[in-house]
Design an enzyme around this catalytic site. Structure first.
Site, PDB file in Angstrom:
ATOM      1  N   TYR A 156       0.856  -1.189   0.000  1.00 33.75           N
ATOM      2  CA  TYR A 156       0.000   0.000   0.000  1.00 33.75           C
ATOM      3  C   TYR A 156       0.892   1.239   0.000  1.00 33.75           C
ATOM      4  O   TYR A 156       1.754   1.384  -0.860  1.00 33.75           O
ATOM      5  CB  TYR A 156      -0.972  -0.053   1.180  1.00 33.75           C
ATOM      6  CG  TYR A 156      -2.120   0.910   1.020  1.00 33.75           C
ATOM      7  CD1 TYR A 156      -2.935   0.859  -0.109  1.00 33.75           C
ATOM      8  CD2 TYR A 156      -2.370   1.875   1.968  1.00 33.75           C
ATOM      9  CE1 TYR A 156      -3.978   1.754  -0.283  1.00 33.75           C
ATOM     10  CE2 TYR A 156      -3.422   2.771   1.816  1.00 33.75           C
ATOM     11  CZ  TYR A 156      -4.218   2.708   0.679  1.00 33.75           C
ATOM     12  OH  TYR A 156      -5.246   3.597   0.512  1.00 33.75           O
ATOM     13  N   LYS A 187     -20.394 -20.513 -10.051  1.00 32.83           N
ATOM     14  CA  LYS A 187     -19.689 -20.363 -11.325  1.00 32.83           C
ATOM     15  C   LYS A 187     -18.265 -19.875 -11.082  1.00 32.83           C
ATOM     16  O   LYS A 187     -17.308 -20.341 -11.717  1.00 32.83           O
ATOM     17  CB  LYS A 187     -20.444 -19.364 -12.201  1.00 32.83           C
ATOM     18  CG  LYS A 187     -19.994 -19.338 -13.640  1.00 32.83           C
ATOM     19  CD  LYS A 187     -20.491 -20.562 -14.386  1.00 32.83           C
ATOM     20  CE  LYS A 187     -20.218 -20.462 -15.859  1.00 32.83           C
ATOM     21  NZ  LYS A 187     -21.332 -20.878 -16.687  1.00 32.83           N
TER      22      LYS A 187
END
Length: 766
Positions: free
Chosen positions: A54, A109
Site C-alpha cells: 500500500y 460459477k
C-alpha cells in the site's frame, strides 16, 4: 440448456443424484457462509510488506499504469480476473427470481472457474432489468476485470446486452448460457458426423428450441461450415420459415429458411441431426423413427432430456445420443468449455472471444475425444477404458488434459485473428504451465467418485447414531455411490435424524442394530476362530460383536455382508484400528500402513506412514515405500518415492538415517518398478532447484510420495501443513488390509466421512 454445473445443483429424473434441500443449505452455511473468500497473493507479515503493498510503495505501479494502461496486466490481478455477472432474470430452470437470488449460482460459477482453470473470479449481481442500466453498470466496471462472463439473463435481453458490451468493451464478454452449450455441442457434433460418415457441409440439421443456447448453437455451426439452408430451426409454434409472421424476433428470423415443412415432426423426416434445447418429451419415438439412418440426437434439455437414451435405444440401434446429464454417456457439459476458453483468452490478453476462438475450442475438444484416454481417467472406469466411438464423442469433465488442450487452441486462434495483445512464442512450454495449474487432488477425488458410481458398493457407517455419520450416509446415497448401512439403535438413530433434519427414509439406506442382528452368531463364530489362540474366550467374542460396532462392522465386511466400512468419529485412530485388526488381516504379502494426501498450492503429495508404525525398521520402511507406491498408482499417479530423513545423502551423519539408507538398499535388492531414493531432507525431495544440487539423485522430478522415518514425524508434518500451511489433507488412508476399511479423524465432518467412504468403495473395486 445443457449446463451441468447448474443441473447438478437441481433436481432431475429418478436416475439423477437427488440433492436434499437441507443438505444443500447446510453446505452453503457451514463455516464461512458462501463459497468464496479473498486471499492475498503477497506476504503481509511485516511493516515493509505493508509499505510495498500500500502506501507509499503502491504509488509506483499506479504511475506506471497511468502512463501505460496495459501495465495493469503486469502489476494487478486484472489479467487473471473474470466477473460473473447476472441480473437473475433466468436462474437455472427457475425463471426470474431476482438478482440477489442468483448469487449462490454466480458464486458457484466463480468456484468452477478457479477449480478447473485457476481463473480468479468474482460474482456481481446487478439489480436491474433495464438493459441500458445493466450495460452501463458493467461497462463502467470494465477496468477491474480481464473478462466478463454473463449468466442467467433472459432472452432476448441477453442477446442485446452481450452485443452492446462486446462493442463497448476491450475485454472478452461471453454469455455462457449461449456459447458454452454451443461449443460443447459443436465438439460432439463434429465427432458424431465423423463416425457416421457425414460432414458439416452436407448434414441436414434440425434445432428444436429457439432460445439463447439454440441460437448460439446454430450460429456457431454455421460459422464452422454448415450451410444456412441445411438448418431448420423450430420453436413452440413450429418451423421458422421464410414468410412466417408470428412469434418472431430478429434473432429467430435470421435463421428462417425456405421450406414447406411446418411442424417439428415434418422437419425431422429424413434429418441427420436433431439438436434439442427445449423441454422434456419434445421428441417422440415416431419422430426418431422418421430420421435418416444413423441419426444423431442431442437431447440437451435439463434436468430431463427431450427423449432419453433408453427410449431411443428401444427403437433405433444405430443412433448416437448425447444429453446434458452426467448419468448418461456423451454429456454436453459447459464446464468443459468456459473455464478453459477464458484461460486461453486471458493468457493472450484478448480483446474478445470471437467465433474463431469458439470454433477452435470445439475442435480441440473433438480432437481430445479421439485420443487414447490416459490412465488417470481410465481408472474411473474400472478397466473399461473409454474409447472414441458412439458412446464417447465428448471428453469427460475430469480429464486432466483439458487444461492444456483447450486454452492452447483458444490462444492460438486469438493470435491468428488479431485479437491478442500478448504473444505466446513457445506453446509447448505454455501447455506445461497450464498442466501445473490443475488441482490434482480434486481430479483424483472426481475419478474415485466416477468409478464408484459405475460400480456402486455397500459401505457400513459404523457410528450410525452420530449426526455427521447420518449426513454422510445420505450424501453417499445421493451421489449414487451405493448403499449406506448405519449401525445403531434404530429408535435413537431416527430420533436424532429427525431433530437434525436428516431424511433417512429413502432407498439404499439401511439401519442395523448389532444387538438384534440375526448374523451375530455367525460373526461371533468367525471372530472366535480368529482369536481363540490369542486369549479370547467365545463369550469374549460374543461380547465384542454384540456391544462394539467396530467389531460388528468389520465382521460384516470380512464375511461379505458389506463391501467396506468407515469409522472413527467417536474414537481415536489407534483404538479404532486395533478393533478392526482383530477382525480383518493384512492382505497376503502386504503391510498395513496409513497414508495421507496433502494438497498445497496445486501440488499433491502422498505421505506415509501417518498412522500405524511408530519407529519402523529398515525392512518396514521398504515395505511402506512399496505399499505407498502401489496406492499412488491405484489413484492415478506415477510414484516418485523419497525416503525422508534428517540428513541428505550422508550429511549430517545421523543414527536414524542409517535405517533409511538400509531401506533404500533393500528396495535395490527387490528390484521394484518405481522411482525411489533416499535418505534426503524434505526440501531436497520437494524442490527441483535444491534437488538439482545432487545430480546423482535417482528421482526424475520432485517426489510425489514421501516415506517418513517415523510415525511421529509423519503425523506432525501433515497436521502442521493442514493448520499452518493452508493445505488440504485427506486421510490417513488405511492401506494394506485384506478388506476396505477407512478410519476418519475423531470428530470428522460429514464431507470428510463421505470422501473416506468413497475411497473404501473405490478400493473394493480394485
Amino acid at each position: 440448456m445443457a449446463k451441468s454445473p447448474k443441473s447438478a445443483a437441481g433436481g432431475g429424473g429418478d436416475a439423477r443424484p437427488r440433492v436434499i434441500e437441507q443438505e444443500a443449505l447446510d453446505f452453503h452455511a457451514r463455516g464461512r457462509p458462501g463459497k468464496l473468500e479473498i486471499t492475498p497473493t503477497k506476504p503481509m507479515a511485516t511493516q515493509r510488506d505493508l509499505s510495498l503493498a500500500y502506501s507509499p510503495g503502491v504509488a509506483v505501479p499506479v504511475k506506471a499504469i497511468a502512463e501505460d494502461p496495459v501495465k495493469a496486466f503486469d502489476y494487478t490481478a486484472r489479467g487473471n480476473m473474470v466477473a460473473v455477472i447476472s441480473n437473475g432474470t433466468a436462474i437455472l430452470g427457475l425463471g426470474d427470481l431476482g438478482a440477489l437470488a442468483s448469487k449462490p449460482v454466480m458464486e458457484g460459477k466463480a468456484v468452477l472457474f478457479k477449480r478447473f482453470a485457476d481463473v480468479d473470479s468474482i460474482d456481481l449481481e446487478v439489480d436491474t432489468k433495464d438493459i441500458d442500466e445493466f450495460v452501463n453498470c458493467v461497462r463502467l466496471l470494465g477496468p477491474s476485470f480481464g473478462g466478463i462472463n454473463l449468466e442467467d439473463i433472459k432472452a432476448p435481453d441477453c442477446f442485446i446486452i452481450e452485443q452492446r458490451l462486446r462493442e463497448e468493451m476491450d475485454i472478452p464478454v461471453f454469455h455462457d448460457d449461449q456459447h458454452g452449450t454451443a461449443i460443447i455441442a459443436a465438439a460432439g457434433l463434429i465427432n458424431a458426423l465423423h463416425l457416421t460418415g457425414r460432414d458439416l457441409k452436407t448434414a441436414k440439421i434440425v434445432c428444436n428450441g429457439a432460445g439463447a443456447a439454440a441460437i448460439a448453437c446454430i450460429e456457431l455451426i454455421k460459422s464452422m461450415g454448415v450451410p444456412h439452408e441445411n438448418v431448420i430451426l423450430c420453436d413452440t409454434k413450429g418451423v421458422i420459415y421464410q414468410g412466417r409472421s408470428t412469434g418472431l424476433n430478429q434473432w429467430k428470423s435470421a435463421h428462417a429458411v425456405r421450406t414447406d415443412r411446418r411442424s417439428l415432426a415434418d422437419a425431422l423426416e429424413g434429418a441427420d441431426v436433431v439438436l434439442g434445447l427445449s423441454v422434456k418429451g419434445a421428441l417422440t419415438e415416431d419422430m426418431v423413427r422418421s430420421m435418416a439412418d444413423n441419426p444423431i440426437i442431442f437431447a440437451m434439455a435439463n434436468p430431463d432430456p427431450e427423449i432419453t437414451p433408453e427410449e431411443v435405444a428401444a427403437i433405433r440401434s444405430d443412433a448416437i445420443v448425447a444429453t446434458g446429464r452426467s448419468d448418461y454417456p456423451n454429456q454436453v457439459n459447459n464446464v468443459l468449455g468456459f473455464p478453459y476458453i477464458f484461460r486461453g483468452a486471458l493468457d493472450v490478453r484478448a480483446t474478445e472471444i470471437n467465433e474463431a476462438m469458439k470454433a477452435a475450442a470445439a475442435q480441440a475438444l473433438a480432437d481430445l475425444a479421439r485420443e487414447d484416454v490416459p490412465d488417470d481417467v481410465a481408472a474411473a472406469y474400472a478397466g473399461n477404458r473409454p474409447k472414441f466411438g458412439p458412446g464417447y464423442i465428448i471428453p469427460v469433465p475430469f480429464d486432466p488434459r483439458l487444461i492444456s488442450a483447450i486454452p492452447v487452441a483458444v490462444a492460438k486462434a486469438a493470435m491468428d485473428t488479431g485479437v491478442a495483445r500478448r504473444e505466446i512464442t513457445d506453446f509447448d512450454a505454455y501447455a506445461n504451465q497450464l498442466s501445473a495449474r490443475r488441482d490434482p487432488i480434486a481430479s483424483t477425488l472426481q475419478r474415485i467418485y466416477e468409478r464408484v458410481r459405475r460400480h456402486p458398493k455397500s459401505i457400513v457407517f459404523t457410528e450410525g447414531e452420530e449426526e455427521q455419520m447420518m449426513r454422510a450416509a445420505v450424501s453417499y446415497v445421493n451421489q449414487q455411490l451405493g448403499t449406506a448401512i448405519l449401525l445403531g439403535r434404530e429408535d435413537l438413530v431416527r430420533n436424532t435424524a429427525k431433530e437434525a433434519g436428516v431424511e433417512l427414509d429413502r432407498p439404499n439406506i439401511e439401519i442395523i442394530n448389532a444387538r438384534l442382528s440375526k448374523r451375530n452368531g455367525v460373526y461371533a463364530d468367525y471372530l472366535y476362530e480368529k482369536l481363540q489362540r490369542q486369549g479370547y474366550l467365545f463369550r469374549d467374542c460374543q461380547r465384542l460383536i454384540n456391544n462394539d460396532r467396530n467389531h460388528f462392522a468389520a465382521a460384516m465386511v470380512a464375511l461379505g455382508d458389506a463391501d467396506g466400512m468407515v469409522t472413527g468419529v467417536t474414537r481415536n485412530y489407534s483404538t479404532a484400528l486395533a478393533d478392526v485388526r482383530r477382525v480383518i488381516d493384512a492382505r497376503p504379502g502386504h503391510r498395513v500402513i496409513g497414508m495421507s494426501l496433502a494438497l498445497c498450492r496445486g501440488r499433491t503429495v502422498l505421505v506415509a506412514d501417518t498412522a500405524v508404525h511408530d519407529m519402523p525398521s529398515a525392512e518396514q520402511l521398504a515395505d511402506i515405500a512399496e505399499e505407498a507406491a502401489g496406492q499412488a498408482r491405484r489413484m492415478g499417479y506415477e510414484p516418485r518415492v523419497a525416503l525422508l530423513a534428517f540428513s541428505t545423502f550422508g550429511d549430517p551423519p545421523s543414527e536414524r538415517s542409517e535405517q533409511v539408507k538400509q531401506a533404500v538398499r533393500i528396495l535395490d535388492k527387490r528390484r521394484v518398478d518405481f522411482e525411489y531414493d533416499g535418505e534426503m531432507a524434505a526440501d531436497v525431495a520437494l524442490n527441483a532447484d535444491v534437488m538439482a544440487q545432487y545430480p546423482f539423485c535417482r528421482l526424475s522430478a520432485p517426489a510425489n510420495v514421501l516415506v517418513m522415518p517415523a510415525f511421529h514425524s509423519a503425523s506432525i508434518s501433515t497436521k502442521m501443513l493442514q493448520e499452518l500451511g493452508g493445505s488440504t489433507v485427506i486421510g490417513p488412508l488405511l492401506v494394506g488390509l485384506n478388506k476396505p476399511v477407512q478410519i476418519v479423524s475423531l470428530g470428522a465432518k460429514d464431507a470428510d466421512i463421505v470422501n473416506m467412504a468413497a475411497i473404501a468403495a473405490y478400493n473394493a473395486n480394485a
